[in-house]
Design a protein around this motif. Structure first.
Motif, PDB file in Angstrom:
ATOM      1  N   LYS A  28      -6.059  -1.126  -6.910  1.00 41.12           N
ATOM      2  CA  LYS A  28      -6.293  -1.868  -5.661  1.00 41.12           C
ATOM      3  C   LYS A  28      -6.227  -3.374  -5.873  1.00 41.12           C
ATOM      4  O   LYS A  28      -5.600  -4.106  -5.105  1.00 41.12           O
ATOM      5  CB  LYS A  28      -7.655  -1.488  -5.081  1.00 41.12           C
ATOM      6  CG  LYS A  28      -7.618  -0.267  -4.169  1.00 41.12           C
ATOM      7  CD  LYS A  28      -8.965  -0.035  -3.515  1.00 41.12           C
ATOM      8  CE  LYS A  28      -8.886   1.142  -2.540  1.00 41.12           C
ATOM      9  NZ  LYS A  28     -10.203   1.398  -1.899  1.00 41.12           N
ATOM     10  N   LYS A  79      -4.660   5.099  -7.086  1.00 37.56           N
ATOM     11  CA  LYS A  79      -4.920   4.385  -5.830  1.00 37.56           C
ATOM     12  C   LYS A  79      -6.103   3.432  -5.983  1.00 37.56           C
ATOM     13  O   LYS A  79      -6.031   2.258  -5.623  1.00 37.56           O
ATOM     14  CB  LYS A  79      -5.183   5.393  -4.715  1.00 37.56           C
ATOM     15  CG  LYS A  79      -5.594   4.769  -3.383  1.00 37.56           C
ATOM     16  CD  LYS A  79      -5.928   5.858  -2.388  1.00 37.56           C
ATOM     17  CE  LYS A  79      -6.501   5.277  -1.098  1.00 37.56           C
ATOM     18  NZ  LYS A  79      -6.875   6.331  -0.135  1.00 37.56           N
ATOM     19  N   GLU A  80      -7.206   3.954  -6.514  1.00 33.25           N
ATOM     20  CA  GLU A  80      -8.417   3.150  -6.658  1.00 33.25           C
ATOM     21  C   GLU A  80      -8.294   2.135  -7.801  1.00 33.25           C
ATOM     22  O   GLU A  80      -8.770   1.012  -7.691  1.00 33.25           O
ATOM     23  CB  GLU A  80      -9.626   4.061  -6.895  1.00 33.25           C
ATOM     24  CG  GLU A  80      -9.948   4.983  -5.730  1.00 33.25           C
ATOM     25  CD  GLU A  80     -10.267   4.220  -4.458  1.00 33.25           C
ATOM     26  OE1 GLU A  80     -10.959   3.182  -4.550  1.00 33.25           O
ATOM     27  OE2 GLU A  80      -9.815   4.653  -3.378  1.00 33.25           O
ATOM     28  N   HIS A 106      -2.746  -4.468  -6.416  1.00 29.47           N
ATOM     29  CA  HIS A 106      -2.038  -4.459  -5.129  1.00 29.47           C
ATOM     30  C   HIS A 106      -2.282  -5.768  -4.392  1.00 29.47           C
ATOM     31  O   HIS A 106      -1.350  -6.433  -3.921  1.00 29.47           O
ATOM     32  CB  HIS A 106      -2.569  -3.313  -4.253  1.00 29.47           C
ATOM     33  CG  HIS A 106      -1.869  -2.010  -4.446  1.00 29.47           C
ATOM     34  ND1 HIS A 106      -2.497  -0.908  -4.961  1.00 29.47           N
ATOM     35  CD2 HIS A 106      -0.605  -1.620  -4.177  1.00 29.47           C
ATOM     36  CE1 HIS A 106      -1.653   0.111  -4.998  1.00 29.47           C
ATOM     37  NE2 HIS A 106      -0.503  -0.300  -4.527  1.00 29.47           N
ATOM     38  N   ARG A 156       0.833  -1.196   0.000  1.00 32.48           N
ATOM     39  CA  ARG A 156       0.000   0.000   0.000  1.00 32.48           C
ATOM     40  C   ARG A 156       0.875   1.258   0.000  1.00 32.48           C
ATOM     41  O   ARG A 156       1.837   1.352   0.759  1.00 32.48           O
ATOM     42  CB  ARG A 156      -0.904   0.023   1.242  1.00 32.48           C
ATOM     43  CG  ARG A 156      -1.973  -1.071   1.188  1.00 32.48           C
ATOM     44  CD  ARG A 156      -3.082  -0.683   0.235  1.00 32.48           C
ATOM     45  NE  ARG A 156      -4.071  -1.741   0.165  1.00 32.48           N
ATOM     46  CZ  ARG A 156      -4.394  -2.403  -0.917  1.00 32.48           C
ATOM     47  NH1 ARG A 156      -3.789  -2.150  -2.049  1.00 32.48           N
ATOM     48  NH2 ARG A 156      -5.310  -3.335  -0.904  1.00 32.48           N
ATOM     49  N   TYR A 157       0.530   2.188  -0.844  1.00 33.76           N
ATOM     50  CA  TYR A 157       1.336   3.401  -0.959  1.00 33.76           C
ATOM     51  C   TYR A 157       0.714   4.582  -0.211  1.00 33.76           C
ATOM     52  O   TYR A 157       1.370   5.577   0.052  1.00 33.76           O
ATOM     53  CB  TYR A 157       1.463   3.826  -2.423  1.00 33.76           C
ATOM     54  CG  TYR A 157       2.040   2.791  -3.344  1.00 33.76           C
ATOM     55  CD1 TYR A 157       2.725   1.690  -2.855  1.00 33.76           C
ATOM     56  CD2 TYR A 157       1.906   2.929  -4.713  1.00 33.76           C
ATOM     57  CE1 TYR A 157       3.257   0.738  -3.716  1.00 33.76           C
ATOM     58  CE2 TYR A 157       2.437   1.992  -5.578  1.00 33.76           C
ATOM     59  CZ  TYR A 157       3.104   0.905  -5.070  1.00 33.76           C
ATOM     60  OH  TYR A 157       3.623  -0.015  -5.938  1.00 33.76           O
ATOM     61  N   GLU A 158      -0.566   4.489   0.096  1.00 35.73           N
ATOM     62  CA  GLU A 158      -1.285   5.637   0.631  1.00 35.73           C
ATOM     63  C   GLU A 158      -1.555   5.453   2.125  1.00 35.73           C
ATOM     64  O   GLU A 158      -2.651   5.109   2.539  1.00 35.73           O
ATOM     65  CB  GLU A 158      -2.621   5.830  -0.114  1.00 35.73           C
ATOM     66  CG  GLU A 158      -2.538   5.574  -1.608  1.00 35.73           C
ATOM     67  CD  GLU A 158      -1.696   6.600  -2.332  1.00 35.73           C
ATOM     68  OE1 GLU A 158      -1.528   7.700  -1.786  1.00 35.73           O
ATOM     69  OE2 GLU A 158      -1.226   6.319  -3.425  1.00 35.73           O
ATOM     70  N   SER A 172      -3.478  10.760  -8.670  1.00 38.41           N
ATOM     71  CA  SER A 172      -3.064   9.946  -7.530  1.00 38.41           C
ATOM     72  C   SER A 172      -4.228   9.120  -6.995  1.00 38.41           C
ATOM     73  O   SER A 172      -4.065   7.949  -6.621  1.00 38.41           O
ATOM     74  CB  SER A 172      -2.492  10.818  -6.411  1.00 38.41           C
ATOM     75  OG  SER A 172      -3.491  11.657  -5.860  1.00 38.41           O
ATOM     76  N   GLU A 173      -5.413   9.700  -6.979  1.00 38.83           N
ATOM     77  CA  GLU A 173      -6.595   8.996  -6.491  1.00 38.83           C
ATOM     78  C   GLU A 173      -7.035   7.932  -7.498  1.00 38.83           C
ATOM     79  O   GLU A 173      -7.428   6.822  -7.109  1.00 38.83           O
ATOM     80  CB  GLU A 173      -7.730   9.983  -6.237  1.00 38.83           C
ATOM     81  CG  GLU A 173      -8.902   9.408  -5.457  1.00 38.83           C
ATOM     82  CD  GLU A 173      -8.554   9.045  -4.024  1.00 38.83           C
ATOM     83  OE1 GLU A 173      -9.352   8.340  -3.388  1.00 38.83           O
ATOM     84  OE2 GLU A 173      -7.471   9.459  -3.548  1.00 38.83           O
ATOM     85  N   GLU A 189      -4.480   9.657   4.384  1.00 39.02           N
ATOM     86  CA  GLU A 189      -5.423  10.249   3.459  1.00 39.02           C
ATOM     87  C   GLU A 189      -5.148  11.742   3.304  1.00 39.02           C
ATOM     88  O   GLU A 189      -4.791  12.427   4.256  1.00 39.02           O
ATOM     89  CB  GLU A 189      -6.861  10.043   3.969  1.00 39.02           C
ATOM     90  CG  GLU A 189      -7.295   8.573   4.001  1.00 39.02           C
ATOM     91  CD  GLU A 189      -7.349   7.968   2.617  1.00 39.02           C
ATOM     92  OE1 GLU A 189      -7.617   8.706   1.648  1.00 39.02           O
ATOM     93  OE2 GLU A 189      -7.118   6.756   2.493  1.00 39.02           O
ATOM     94  N   ARG A 197       2.797  12.802  -5.065  1.00 39.29           N
ATOM     95  CA  ARG A 197       1.403  12.711  -5.492  1.00 39.29           C
ATOM     96  C   ARG A 197       0.878  14.070  -5.941  1.00 39.29           C
ATOM     97  O   ARG A 197       0.121  14.168  -6.914  1.00 39.29           O
ATOM     98  CB  ARG A 197       0.545  12.141  -4.368  1.00 39.29           C
ATOM     99  CG  ARG A 197       0.811  10.663  -4.092  1.00 39.29           C
ATOM    100  CD  ARG A 197      -0.276  10.059  -3.227  1.00 39.29           C
ATOM    101  NE  ARG A 197      -0.254  10.566  -1.863  1.00 39.29           N
ATOM    102  CZ  ARG A 197       0.450  10.010  -0.884  1.00 39.29           C
ATOM    103  NH1 ARG A 197       1.213   8.942  -1.130  1.00 39.29           N
ATOM    104  NH2 ARG A 197       0.411  10.506   0.331  1.00 39.29           N
TER     105      ARG A 197
END
Length: 312
Positions: A41, A37-38, A44, A18-20, A33-34, A23, A202
């Motif tokens: 997933k 992330k989404e 990941h 996980r990179y985030e 970046s979002e 929040e 980010r």
């Protein structure tokens, strides 16, 4: 014996890639970046659950396999940083160009010298899975540089996150020196605060002038990058299954990762792939015959008696 996971901060062993960690309330659903992330997933989760990563986290990493993983990283980062240098003035990538803070190639050279000696270049070669990854990075850097963001994000943000956990596991499991030789790859000496740097990174990604279609392509490329990494993991896992503890301790020769492991008589026998014409396989099969074992025992008894007589 203490577990390789002891000493890690609470929760570090979970969600390793996980990179985030924190929040950011300032991001929107349309920020790159979002979206990354989404959009990654599932990749990941799949990467975290590869057998190689799971074994690594449990401290079940053999030194020979760790060396081969370092070789794979060297070829990957050599390609990535070559293409980053090529595109350092490209407005679609330039804001993410942090050679002093991020580049890993020279650190990997130090690790390879530690593991293989000064002539390390003559002892390593790019594996098949790693070559596919390298080829894709070069294609992107030369023909679709906007997608280079995906490869940089996937690698460097992972190195600054879960990679720091792997560093601790490797150092303990492999009994590496406290001077951090062999794990220079994980050392970011020019980043004083990894979390703050990741936030900066980010923010720079979100400020890139990209349309919706390009952002979607970057997310797709990031998932592709994860697949390349998983293919390398799977390749290492297959090699790892052919490496026994006895081989690591010097009882048997260790396959060097070059060529077809099935061509090595010892590992071919272990894997059940040695052909009937293999001398090693034939000798082992012959030695297992009861009559042959009886004759060998008799010969050993005679030899022992002769030796005892000679020493009287």
């Amino acid at each position: 014996m203490p577990s390789a996971m002891e000493g890690l901060e609470g929760g570090e062993e979970g969600e390793i890639l996980r990179y985030e960690e924190m929040e950011d309330n300032n991001v929107s659903a349309t920020d790159l970046s979002e979206l990354l992330k989404e959009g990654t997933k599932e990749s990941h989760d799949r990467a975290e659950n590869t057998q190689f990563v799971k074994d690594f986290l449990k401290g079940r990493i053999k030194k020979e396999l760790f060396k081969l993983a370092t070789v794979a990283l060297y070829f990957t980062y050599s390609a990535l940083e070559e293409e980053m240098d090529r595109n350092k003035d490209n407005p679609l990538f330039a804001p993410l160009y942090f050679p002093l803070e991020l580049h890993r190639r020279e650190a990997l050279v130090k690790d390879l010298k530690y593991f293989y000696g000064e002539d390390w270049k003559e002892k390593i070669q790019c594996s098949e899975a790693t070559q596919h990854y390298v080829d894709r990075i070069h294609h992107v850097g030369q023909h679709e540089p906007e997608l280079l963001v995906a490869h940089a994000y996937t690698r460097y943000m992972g190195d600054l996150s879960g990679g720091q956990v792997l560093k601790k596991v490797a150092q303990r499991a492999l009994k590496l020196p406290s001077t951090e030789e062999g794990i220079q790859f994980y050392m970011f000496d020019n980043i004083s605060n990894a979390q703050q740097f990741k936030q900066l990174y980010r923010a720079r990604m979100n400020a890139l002038d990209l349309d919706k279609n390009t952002k979607e392509r970057i997310v797709e490329e990031a998932n592709r990058a994860f697949r390349f990494n998983m293919q390398v993991f799977d390749e290492l896992d297959k090699i790892g299954k052919s490496l026994t503890e006895e081989a690591q301790d010097g009882g048997f020769p260790v396959h060097d990762g070059k060529g077809d492991v099935r061509k090595c008589p010892y590992y071919a026998d272990k894997l059940g792939t040695a052909g009937p014409g293999c001398p090693y396989h034939a000798a082992v099969a012959l030695a297992k015959q009861p009559l042959v074992q009886l004759l060998l025992a008799a010969c050993m008894a005679v030899a022992a008696g002769a030796a005892a007589w000679y020493l009287m």
